[in-house]
Design a protein around this motif. Structure first.
Motif, PDB file in Angstrom:
ATOM      1  N   ARG A 120       0.828  -1.206   0.000  1.00  0.00           N
ATOM      2  CA  ARG A 120       0.000   0.000   0.000  1.00  0.00           C
ATOM      3  C   ARG A 120       0.867   1.263   0.000  1.00  0.00           C
ATOM      4  O   ARG A 120       0.547   2.257  -0.661  1.00  0.00           O
ATOM      5  CB  ARG A 120      -0.950  -0.018   1.204  1.00  0.00           C
ATOM      6  CG  ARG A 120      -2.121  -0.988   1.031  1.00  0.00           C
ATOM      7  CD  ARG A 120      -3.149  -0.837   2.148  1.00  0.00           C
ATOM      8  NE  ARG A 120      -2.626  -1.357   3.406  1.00  0.00           N
ATOM      9  CZ  ARG A 120      -2.708  -2.635   3.756  1.00  0.00           C
ATOM     10  NH1 ARG A 120      -3.292  -3.506   2.954  1.00  0.00           N
ATOM     11  NH2 ARG A 120      -2.228  -3.045   4.926  1.00  0.00           N
ATOM     12  N   ARG A 170       0.992   4.218  -2.884  1.00  0.00           N
ATOM     13  CA  ARG A 170       0.826   5.647  -2.605  1.00  0.00           C
ATOM     14  C   ARG A 170       1.964   6.463  -3.226  1.00  0.00           C
ATOM     15  O   ARG A 170       1.736   7.487  -3.874  1.00  0.00           O
ATOM     16  CB  ARG A 170       0.758   5.885  -1.092  1.00  0.00           C
ATOM     17  CG  ARG A 170      -0.550   5.422  -0.458  1.00  0.00           C
ATOM     18  CD  ARG A 170      -0.690   5.933   0.970  1.00  0.00           C
ATOM     19  NE  ARG A 170       0.279   5.313   1.868  1.00  0.00           N
ATOM     20  CZ  ARG A 170       0.059   4.202   2.562  1.00  0.00           C
ATOM     21  NH1 ARG A 170      -1.111   3.576   2.451  1.00  0.00           N
ATOM     22  NH2 ARG A 170       0.978   3.713   3.377  1.00  0.00           N
ATOM     23  N   VAL A 190      -6.622   4.877  -6.733  1.00  0.00           N
ATOM     24  CA  VAL A 190      -7.805   4.084  -6.356  1.00  0.00           C
ATOM     25  C   VAL A 190      -7.376   2.752  -5.751  1.00  0.00           C
ATOM     26  O   VAL A 190      -7.932   2.291  -4.739  1.00  0.00           O
ATOM     27  CB  VAL A 190      -8.719   3.877  -7.575  1.00  0.00           C
ATOM     28  CG1 VAL A 190      -9.803   2.845  -7.269  1.00  0.00           C
ATOM     29  CG2 VAL A 190      -9.367   5.203  -7.989  1.00  0.00           C
ATOM     30  N   ARG A 191      -6.366   2.120  -6.354  1.00  0.00           N
ATOM     31  CA  ARG A 191      -5.881   0.842  -5.813  1.00  0.00           C
ATOM     32  C   ARG A 191      -5.308   0.999  -4.410  1.00  0.00           C
ATOM     33  O   ARG A 191      -5.368   0.086  -3.585  1.00  0.00           O
ATOM     34  CB  ARG A 191      -4.830   0.247  -6.746  1.00  0.00           C
ATOM     35  CG  ARG A 191      -5.416  -0.312  -8.046  1.00  0.00           C
ATOM     36  CD  ARG A 191      -4.331  -0.544  -9.088  1.00  0.00           C
ATOM     37  NE  ARG A 191      -3.257  -1.402  -8.585  1.00  0.00           N
ATOM     38  CZ  ARG A 191      -2.037  -1.444  -9.102  1.00  0.00           C
ATOM     39  NH1 ARG A 191      -1.730  -0.673 -10.142  1.00  0.00           N
ATOM     40  NH2 ARG A 191      -1.131  -2.252  -8.601  1.00  0.00           N
ATOM     41  N   SER A 192      -4.754   2.187  -4.111  1.00  0.00           N
ATOM     42  CA  SER A 192      -4.175   2.408  -2.784  1.00  0.00           C
ATOM     43  C   SER A 192      -5.245   2.626  -1.715  1.00  0.00           C
ATOM     44  O   SER A 192      -4.941   2.564  -0.523  1.00  0.00           O
ATOM     45  CB  SER A 192      -3.250   3.636  -2.819  1.00  0.00           C
ATOM     46  OG  SER A 192      -4.000   4.842  -2.817  1.00  0.00           O
ATOM     47  N   ARG A 193      -6.471   2.917  -2.134  1.00  0.00           N
ATOM     48  CA  ARG A 193      -7.592   3.200  -1.233  1.00  0.00           C
ATOM     49  C   ARG A 193      -7.327   4.433  -0.360  1.00  0.00           C
ATOM     50  O   ARG A 193      -7.920   4.566   0.711  1.00  0.00           O
ATOM     51  CB  ARG A 193      -7.896   1.994  -0.334  1.00  0.00           C
ATOM     52  CG  ARG A 193      -8.176   0.689  -1.071  1.00  0.00           C
ATOM     53  CD  ARG A 193      -9.444   0.768  -1.905  1.00  0.00           C
ATOM     54  NE  ARG A 193      -9.697  -0.486  -2.596  1.00  0.00           N
ATOM     55  CZ  ARG A 193     -10.386  -1.507  -2.074  1.00  0.00           C
ATOM     56  NH1 ARG A 193     -10.851  -1.442  -0.851  1.00  0.00           N
ATOM     57  NH2 ARG A 193     -10.587  -2.598  -2.802  1.00  0.00           N
ATOM     58  N   ASP A 194      -6.453   5.304  -0.813  1.00  0.00           N
ATOM     59  CA  ASP A 194      -6.117   6.510  -0.061  1.00  0.00           C
ATOM     60  C   ASP A 194      -7.013   7.648  -0.555  1.00  0.00           C
ATOM     61  O   ASP A 194      -6.864   8.109  -1.692  1.00  0.00           O
ATOM     62  CB  ASP A 194      -4.640   6.852  -0.284  1.00  0.00           C
ATOM     63  CG  ASP A 194      -4.172   8.044   0.540  1.00  0.00           C
ATOM     64  OD1 ASP A 194      -4.964   8.985   0.725  1.00  0.00           O
ATOM     65  OD2 ASP A 194      -3.011   8.033   0.980  1.00  0.00           O
ATOM     66  N   PRO A 195      -7.953   8.129   0.271  1.00  0.00           N
ATOM     67  CA  PRO A 195      -8.889   9.163  -0.211  1.00  0.00           C
ATOM     68  C   PRO A 195      -8.197  10.462  -0.611  1.00  0.00           C
ATOM     69  O   PRO A 195      -8.657  11.167  -1.514  1.00  0.00           O
ATOM     70  CB  PRO A 195      -9.825   9.378   0.988  1.00  0.00           C
ATOM     71  CG  PRO A 195      -9.056   8.893   2.180  1.00  0.00           C
ATOM     72  CD  PRO A 195      -8.200   7.773   1.672  1.00  0.00           C
ATOM     73  N   ILE A 243      -6.762   9.922  -4.058  1.00  0.00           N
ATOM     74  CA  ILE A 243      -7.845   9.868  -5.050  1.00  0.00           C
ATOM     75  C   ILE A 243      -8.314  11.281  -5.382  1.00  0.00           C
ATOM     76  O   ILE A 243      -8.497  11.646  -6.555  1.00  0.00           O
ATOM     77  CB  ILE A 243      -9.003   8.990  -4.538  1.00  0.00           C
ATOM     78  CG1 ILE A 243      -8.544   7.523  -4.442  1.00  0.00           C
ATOM     79  CG2 ILE A 243     -10.216   9.103  -5.462  1.00  0.00           C
ATOM     80  CD1 ILE A 243      -9.519   6.612  -3.727  1.00  0.00           C
TER      81      ILE A 243
END
Length: 414
Positions: free
Chosen positions: A169, A173, A207-212, A215
């Motif tokens: 992750r 990022r 998006v793959r990192s799920r970091d808002p 994004i």
């Protein structure tokens, strides 16, 4: 009756004071270039070219015009026919295809890759390198950095495929931040295909990192491309999407979203929205305190929000107000920030022209040309082409001829 001012200006710059003299000179030039004594352009034909319906010359005449005046007919006010591809563009298209293929290759490593151990400390290493790239970008311009930064992104992507858990992750990022920088470098170099491609890579990895936060940052990156394409509604939509969940975002992403939305509003001609959005951005700007390595222009750039306001005012043709803002901004921008300062100076000159101050615009433009040549920034070159358009009312005066001479090393062929 209307007239073709672009061709007329080119004729006068060449020293052909009358249309009859232009017809004679272009005939002689064509006969020598083509080794054809039958080649002729009559004064009547030239008068039609400078009228409101210039039509389109024969292909060999187009070649003669280009050789004599340094411009293709579509850049001289002629009516471009469907399907016309000027000769140099055939080679340019091949070069662009090869360049775009190399861009794609740098971003997408064909897999699978051999598994390897990935030490978590590599995340800090790449973050530190990223900050160095940002500093180098301020001094060098895009061309010297694209290869280095895209190669590092390729390495990060390769390592990500082997990494697990929080290390993976973290690499996602930092990979998104590298892709965003490469996208910016391509945008600054004037390659909008490459910029759009890398902005897409940025969004995918974010998006793959799920970091808002990333994004939101990636959506602002997409909006920057749309701003350069003049697509105001798309800029506003992307920034509104980034702000949908504003409470979850770090302040700097909110600042970036609000100021970029102001650019979209300026493209739509909405001065009130520009001021409201930039004023609103001052709140989160005062609270920017994260240690994220990306998106730090808002705290690194002196007068960041007033730079955006001045740029929007220039786009809205608020000449006097834009000049006043640029005067304030340029007082605090350091000389070491060569490329940004050059862009700001070019916008300042355009605002001066819009305010009816051509001599002031010329004085400012003298300072920009050397920076544009040194940095090879297409963004700066585009700003200078915009300045040429703003100075068109004075193109036949001495100040206009002086400007054309000053800018010729930068804008010929733009």
């Amino acid at each position: 009756m209307g007239r073709n001012d672009a061709l007329r200006a080119a004729r006068l710059r060449k020293g052909w004071r009358t249309m009859e003299a232009a017809a004679t000179s272009i005939t002689e030039h064509g006969q020598q270039l083509l080794d054809d004594r039958q080649f002729t352009v009559s004064a009547r034909t030239w008068r039609r070219w400078e009228g409101d319906r210039p039509g389109w010359p024969a292909e060999e005449t187009a070649l003669v015009i280009h050789d004599a005046l340094g411009r293709w007919p579509e850049d001289l006010g002629f009516t471009t026919p469907p399907g016309w591809i000027r000769p140099e563009h055939h080679e340019e298209a091949d070069m662009q295809r090869r360049a775009f293929m190399s861009v794609t290759a740098a971003a997408l490593v064909a897999g699978p890759v051999a598994p390897q151990h990935v030490d978590p400390s590599l995340i800090d290493y790449f973050q530190q390198q990223l900050e160095g790239h940002y500093r180098a970008d301020m001094f060098l311009g895009p061309h010297d950095l694209i290869g280095t930064v895209s190669a590092q992104y390729q390495l990060i992507d390769k390592l990500t495929r082997s990494a697990k858990g929080e290390t993976r992750r973290g690499l996602l990022r930092v990979g998104a931040a590298y892709a965003a920088l490469v996208g910016w470098l391509y945008q600054d170099a004037g390659d909008m295909d490459g910029a759009s491609f890398w902005r897409g890579i940025t969004q995918e990895v974010a998006v793959r990192s799920r970091d808002p936060h990333l994004i939101g940052y990636s959506l602002v990156n997409q909006a920057q491309v749309r701003t350069d394409l003049g697509d105001g509604p798309a800029v506003v939509e992307l920034c509104e999407a980034a702000l949908d969940d504003a409470d979850r975002l770090v302040p700097k992403v909110r600042v970036m979203s609000l100021q970029q939305q102001a650019h979209g509003a300026s493209l739509l001609g909405d001065r009130a929205a520009v001021d409201h959005l930039i004023d609103q951005a001052y709140g989160p700007l005062a609270r920017v305190d994260d240690d994220l390595p990306w998106g730090n222009a808002c705290r690194r750039t002196p007068g960041y929000l007033e730079v955006q306001r001045a740029t929007c005012y220039g786009r809205l043709r608020l000449g006097a107000e834009a000049v006043s803002l640029w005067d304030q901004v340029l007082d605090i921008v350091p000389e070491t920030a060569r490329r940004d300062r050059g862009v700001y100076l070019a916008r300042h000159a355009t605002a001066a022209a819009a305010a009816g101050e051509p001599d002031h615009a010329l004085e400012i433009a003298r300072k920009v040309t050397d920076i544009a040549i040194e940095t090879q920034s297409s963004r700066m070159r585009r700003e200078l082409v915009t300045l040429q358009g703003a100075m068109r009312p004075w193109q036949d005066a001495q100040v206009g001829r002086d400007l054309a001479e000053i800018l010729e090393p930068v804008t010929v062929g733009s």
